[in-house]
Design a protein around this motif. Structure first.
Motif, PDB file in Angstrom:
ATOM      1  N   GLU A  92      -1.459  26.941  -3.645  1.00  0.00           N
ATOM      2  CA  GLU A  92      -3.228  26.257  -3.325  1.00  0.00           C
ATOM      3  C   GLU A  92      -3.449  25.711  -2.138  1.00  0.00           C
ATOM      4  OE1 GLU A  92      -6.572  23.262  -5.426  1.00  0.00           O
ATOM      5  OE2 GLU A  92      -4.809  23.868  -6.621  1.00  0.00           O
ATOM      6  N   GLY A  93      -2.193  24.894  -1.861  1.00  0.00           N
ATOM      7  CA  GLY A  93      -2.289  24.217  -0.504  1.00  0.00           C
ATOM      8  C   GLY A  93      -2.100  25.169   0.572  1.00  0.00           C
ATOM      9  N   ALA A  94      -1.099  25.955   0.583  1.00  0.00           N
ATOM     10  CA  ALA A  94      -0.875  27.028   1.623  1.00  0.00           C
ATOM     11  C   ALA A  94      -2.131  27.821   1.732  1.00  0.00           C
ATOM     12  CB  ALA A  94       0.150  27.930   1.135  1.00  0.00           C
ATOM     13  N   VAL A  95      -2.844  28.233   0.896  1.00  0.00           N
ATOM     14  CA  VAL A  95      -4.038  28.866   1.112  1.00  0.00           C
ATOM     15  C   VAL A  95      -5.312  28.295   1.615  1.00  0.00           C
ATOM     16  CG1 VAL A  95      -5.911  30.178  -0.176  1.00  0.00           C
ATOM     17  CG2 VAL A  95      -3.655  30.674  -0.769  1.00  0.00           C
ATOM     18  N   ALA A  96      -5.380  26.695   1.270  1.00  0.00           N
ATOM     19  CA  ALA A  96      -6.235  26.038   1.776  1.00  0.00           C
ATOM     20  C   ALA A  96      -6.147  25.749   3.053  1.00  0.00           C
ATOM     21  CB  ALA A  96      -6.599  24.706   0.805  1.00  0.00           C
ATOM     22  N   GLY A  97      -4.680  25.426   3.666  1.00  0.00           N
ATOM     23  CA  GLY A  97      -4.618  25.349   5.069  1.00  0.00           C
ATOM     24  C   GLY A  97      -4.636  26.358   5.868  1.00  0.00           C
ATOM     25  N   ARG A  98      -4.537  27.688   5.364  1.00  0.00           N
ATOM     26  CA  ARG A  98      -4.687  28.820   6.119  1.00  0.00           C
ATOM     27  C   ARG A  98      -6.397  29.095   6.141  1.00  0.00           C
ATOM     28  NH1 ARG A  98      -4.033  31.008  10.083  1.00  0.00           N
ATOM     29  NH2 ARG A  98      -4.341  33.241  10.576  1.00  0.00           N
ATOM     30  N   LEU A  99      -7.115  28.843   5.086  1.00  0.00           N
ATOM     31  CA  LEU A  99      -8.520  29.044   5.180  1.00  0.00           C
ATOM     32  C   LEU A  99      -9.061  27.875   6.321  1.00  0.00           C
ATOM     33  CD1 LEU A  99      -9.640  29.104   1.707  1.00  0.00           C
ATOM     34  CD2 LEU A  99      -9.884  30.917   3.258  1.00  0.00           C
ATOM     35  N   ARG A 100      -8.657  26.773   6.528  1.00  0.00           N
ATOM     36  CA  ARG A 100      -8.854  25.798   7.370  1.00  0.00           C
ATOM     37  C   ARG A 100      -8.605  26.491   8.863  1.00  0.00           C
ATOM     38  NH1 ARG A 100      -7.007  22.064   3.755  1.00  0.00           N
ATOM     39  NH2 ARG A 100      -5.214  21.883   4.768  1.00  0.00           N
ATOM     40  N   ALA A 101      -7.358  26.858   8.857  1.00  0.00           N
ATOM     41  CA  ALA A 101      -7.179  27.553  10.279  1.00  0.00           C
ATOM     42  C   ALA A 101      -7.902  28.719  10.584  1.00  0.00           C
ATOM     43  CB  ALA A 101      -5.622  28.104  10.031  1.00  0.00           C
ATOM     44  N   LEU A 102      -8.225  29.538   9.741  1.00  0.00           N
ATOM     45  CA  LEU A 102      -9.102  30.782   9.884  1.00  0.00           C
ATOM     46  C   LEU A 102     -10.411  30.357  10.147  1.00  0.00           C
ATOM     47  CD1 LEU A 102      -8.188  33.498   7.138  1.00  0.00           C
ATOM     48  CD2 LEU A 102      -7.861  33.568   9.474  1.00  0.00           C
ATOM     49  N   GLY A 103     -10.955  29.179   9.679  1.00  0.00           N
ATOM     50  CA  GLY A 103     -12.271  28.850   9.876  1.00  0.00           C
ATOM     51  C   GLY A 103     -12.437  28.412  11.596  1.00  0.00           C
ATOM     52  N   SER A 104     -11.309  27.714  11.904  1.00  0.00           N
ATOM     53  CA  SER A 104     -11.386  27.326  13.329  1.00  0.00           C
ATOM     54  C   SER A 104     -11.131  28.295  14.124  1.00  0.00           C
ATOM     55  CB  SER A 104     -10.212  26.148  13.461  1.00  0.00           C
ATOM     56  OG  SER A 104      -9.985  25.923  14.838  1.00  0.00           O
ATOM     57  N   GLU A 105     -10.331  29.410  13.609  1.00  0.00           N
ATOM     58  CA  GLU A 105     -10.139  30.610  14.713  1.00  0.00           C
ATOM     59  C   GLU A 105     -11.567  31.392  14.707  1.00  0.00           C
ATOM     60  OE1 GLU A 105      -6.894  32.882  13.029  1.00  0.00           O
ATOM     61  OE2 GLU A 105      -5.705  31.392  12.972  1.00  0.00           O
ATOM     62  N   LEU A 106     -12.140  31.454  13.597  1.00  0.00           N
ATOM     63  CA  LEU A 106     -13.631  32.089  13.581  1.00  0.00           C
ATOM     64  C   LEU A 106     -14.536  31.471  14.509  1.00  0.00           C
ATOM     65  CD1 LEU A 106     -13.773  33.437   9.844  1.00  0.00           C
ATOM     66  CD2 LEU A 106     -13.423  34.869  11.887  1.00  0.00           C
ATOM     67  N   ALA A 107     -14.604  30.094  14.238  1.00  0.00           N
ATOM     68  CA  ALA A 107     -15.508  29.308  15.198  1.00  0.00           C
ATOM     69  C   ALA A 107     -15.026  29.402  16.654  1.00  0.00           C
ATOM     70  CB  ALA A 107     -15.439  27.975  14.812  1.00  0.00           C
ATOM     71  N   ALA A 108     -13.886  29.751  17.141  1.00  0.00           N
ATOM     72  CA  ALA A 108     -13.466  30.252  18.360  1.00  0.00           C
ATOM     73  C   ALA A 108     -14.045  31.236  18.804  1.00  0.00           C
ATOM     74  CB  ALA A 108     -11.896  29.692  18.530  1.00  0.00           C
ATOM     75  N   LEU A 109     -13.770  32.325  18.109  1.00  0.00           N
ATOM     76  CA  LEU A 109     -14.277  33.669  18.457  1.00  0.00           C
ATOM     77  C   LEU A 109     -15.600  33.649  18.573  1.00  0.00           C
ATOM     78  CD1 LEU A 109     -11.900  35.713  15.928  1.00  0.00           C
ATOM     79  CD2 LEU A 109     -11.826  35.795  18.610  1.00  0.00           C
ATOM     80  N   ARG A 110     -16.660  33.004  17.582  1.00  0.00           N
ATOM     81  CA  ARG A 110     -17.892  32.892  17.843  1.00  0.00           C
ATOM     82  C   ARG A 110     -18.400  32.393  19.184  1.00  0.00           C
ATOM     83  NH1 ARG A 110     -17.653  32.501  11.874  1.00  0.00           N
ATOM     84  NH2 ARG A 110     -17.612  30.176  12.155  1.00  0.00           N
ATOM     85  N   TRP A 111     -17.735  31.125  19.405  1.00  0.00           N
ATOM     86  CA  TRP A 111     -18.068  30.508  20.701  1.00  0.00           C
ATOM     87  C   TRP A 111     -17.882  31.389  21.887  1.00  0.00           C
ATOM     88  CZ3 TRP A 111     -20.439  26.095  21.232  1.00  0.00           C
ATOM     89  CH2 TRP A 111     -20.709  25.450  22.675  1.00  0.00           C
ATOM     90  N   ARG A 112     -16.478  32.130  21.893  1.00  0.00           N
ATOM     91  CA  ARG A 112     -16.239  32.850  23.006  1.00  0.00           C
ATOM     92  C   ARG A 112     -17.242  34.047  23.227  1.00  0.00           C
ATOM     93  NH1 ARG A 112     -10.538  32.340  21.069  1.00  0.00           N
ATOM     94  NH2 ARG A 112      -9.649  30.495  22.237  1.00  0.00           N
ATOM     95  N   GLU A 113     -17.534  34.617  21.881  1.00  0.00           N
ATOM     96  CA  GLU A 113     -18.488  35.652  22.092  1.00  0.00           C
ATOM     97  C   GLU A 113     -19.681  35.261  22.766  1.00  0.00           C
ATOM     98  OE1 GLU A 113     -20.710  39.019  19.001  1.00  0.00           O
ATOM     99  OE2 GLU A 113     -19.999  36.956  18.134  1.00  0.00           O
ATOM    100  N   ALA A 114     -20.510  34.155  22.217  1.00  0.00           N
ATOM    101  CA  ALA A 114     -21.637  33.653  23.052  1.00  0.00           C
ATOM    102  C   ALA A 114     -21.527  33.447  24.367  1.00  0.00           C
ATOM    103  CB  ALA A 114     -22.171  32.475  22.081  1.00  0.00           C
ATOM    104  N   ALA A 115     -20.076  32.766  24.766  1.00  0.00           N
ATOM    105  CA  ALA A 115     -19.968  32.541  26.274  1.00  0.00           C
ATOM    106  C   ALA A 115     -20.047  33.929  27.058  1.00  0.00           C
ATOM    107  CB  ALA A 115     -18.910  31.554  26.140  1.00  0.00           C
ATOM    108  N   LEU A 116     -19.316  34.763  26.745  1.00  0.00           N
ATOM    109  CA  LEU A 116     -19.332  36.065  27.147  1.00  0.00           C
ATOM    110  C   LEU A 116     -20.817  36.723  27.356  1.00  0.00           C
ATOM    111  CD1 LEU A 116     -16.475  37.572  25.409  1.00  0.00           C
ATOM    112  CD2 LEU A 116     -16.420  36.824  27.899  1.00  0.00           C
ATOM    113  N   ARG A 117     -21.516  36.355  26.372  1.00  0.00           N
ATOM    114  CA  ARG A 117     -22.866  36.971  26.462  1.00  0.00           C
ATOM    115  C   ARG A 117     -23.782  36.265  27.371  1.00  0.00           C
ATOM    116  NH1 ARG A 117     -24.898  36.384  20.587  1.00  0.00           N
ATOM    117  NH2 ARG A 117     -26.781  36.812  21.589  1.00  0.00           N
ATOM    118  N   LEU A 118     -23.331  35.049  27.405  1.00  0.00           N
ATOM    119  CA  LEU A 118     -24.207  34.306  28.441  1.00  0.00           C
ATOM    120  C   LEU A 118     -23.881  34.644  29.767  1.00  0.00           C
ATOM    121  CD1 LEU A 118     -25.686  31.462  29.019  1.00  0.00           C
ATOM    122  CD2 LEU A 118     -23.279  30.482  29.170  1.00  0.00           C
TER     123      LEU A 118
END
Length: 320
Positions: A92-118
């Motif tokens: 449970e702890g490992a999965v929760a930690g990986r979900l948090r890391a994935l959330g940060s990675e996805l946020a970074a990707l969405r930010w980079r995508e918007a910056a590239l479009r800009l």
């Protein structure tokens, strides 16, 4: 069950049954994740039937991108915890930690995508400047520079809880799925608070109207202002014109209590004059509104726009 007389198998047969390479089996064995049942007379690895299921579990955990130390903890728990109260905690702890890391990675990707479009959508002559502007902001963006700006602005020796409450209202949180214009606004906001400039432009010191004495006075002032800004924000959402009422009364009362004065017409006249003469940080709040407001939607209230609404209401009240 394996076909050998002792019910064990060699590394090649295990790899074939599990659908992996011999190299993969050897890798997990060498790291202690896949125990051997024994060794042959010639020193070759031998595995029991349970090794197929264990290897499948390892592959599943690695397929979730869990690092080897986390995989080891999960396997150790499965080996020893059984059905006890601790069973499942490591997974449970490992999965929760990986979900948090994935959330940060996805946020970074969405930010980079918007910056590239800009950058892609702006005129060619502006692209170099846009690249420098957005390149100064991490992905996903950090609000540390905004917090430092306001910590320098707040009165010294304010209690940590009061500072945290103020920062919660003043430091804008970038949207999870930003548009190009929101990326641009946040990058400009970061540049605004980070650039070297004069104190009057940055508002790096307390405005004169906030220069109140006593250890408790700043706490009283900012707590009252936060409540008044919240009420004014509701009026802004309803598109109500600035006017006397509960929000203005709370606004004036915050200053009156901090000053140790009473809310009288004379006090309101003095307060209106002081606030009108104070230096402003309008650019910060303009950019904040652009960051938090959906493109094409109604601008969201900020402490800055709430302050403007209340100051206009105060001026109208004094004139009346």
């Amino acid at each position: 069950m394996f076909s050998s007389h002792d019910g064990l198998c060699a590394i090649g047969e295990l790899a074939e049954r599990a659908g992996v390479s011999v190299r993969t089996v050897r890798f997990y064995s060498d790291r202690g994740l896949l125990p051997e049942a024994s060794r042959s007379a010639g020193g070759h690895r031998r595995y029991g039937p349970e090794a197929v299921e264990r290897l499948g579990m390892i592959r599943s955990l690695r397929g979730l991108d869990l690092p080897l130390p986390e995989v080891r903890r999960v396997l150790d728990e499965l080996d020893g915890a059984g059905d006890g109260p601790a069973a499942g905690g490591a997974l449970e702890g490992a999965v929760a930690g990986r979900l948090r890391a994935l959330g940060s990675e996805l946020a970074a990707l969405r930010w980079r995508e918007a910056a590239l479009r800009l950058v892609q959508e702006c005129p060619p002559a502006e692209r170099a400047a846009r690249l420098l502007l957005v390149g100064a902001v991490a992905a996903p963006p950090s609000t540390d520079s905004l917090a430092r700006f306001w910590r320098a602005w707040l009165p010294p020796r304010m209690p940590a809880r009061s500072v945290a409450a103020f920062l919660e209202a003043a430091v804008v949180r970038p949207p999870d799925d930003p548009g190009p214009e929101q990326v641009l606004a946040f990058a400009r906001l970061h540049a605004f608070v980070s650039r070297p400039c004069g104190e009057a432009e940055r508002g790096a010191t307390q405005p004169p109207a906030h220069a109140v004495g006593g250890a408790r006075a700043p706490v009283v002032l900012y707590a009252g202002l936060a409540e008044a800004y919240g009420l004014a924000g509701g009026e802004l959402r309803r598109e109500t014109a600035p006017a006397p009422g509960e929000a203005l009364d709370g606004f004036v009362d915050a200053y009156a209590r901090a000053y140790g004065a009473e809310d009288t017409p004379a006090f309101r006249r003095v307060l209106a004059g002081r606030l009108a003469a104070d230096p402003r940080i309008d650019r910060y709040w303009e950019l904040t509104a652009q960051v938090i407001s959906a493109p094409g939607g109604r601008p969201e209230p900020t402490p800055g726009t709430a302050h403007d609404w209340l100051l206009t209401a105060l001026s109208a009240d004094v004139e009346a």
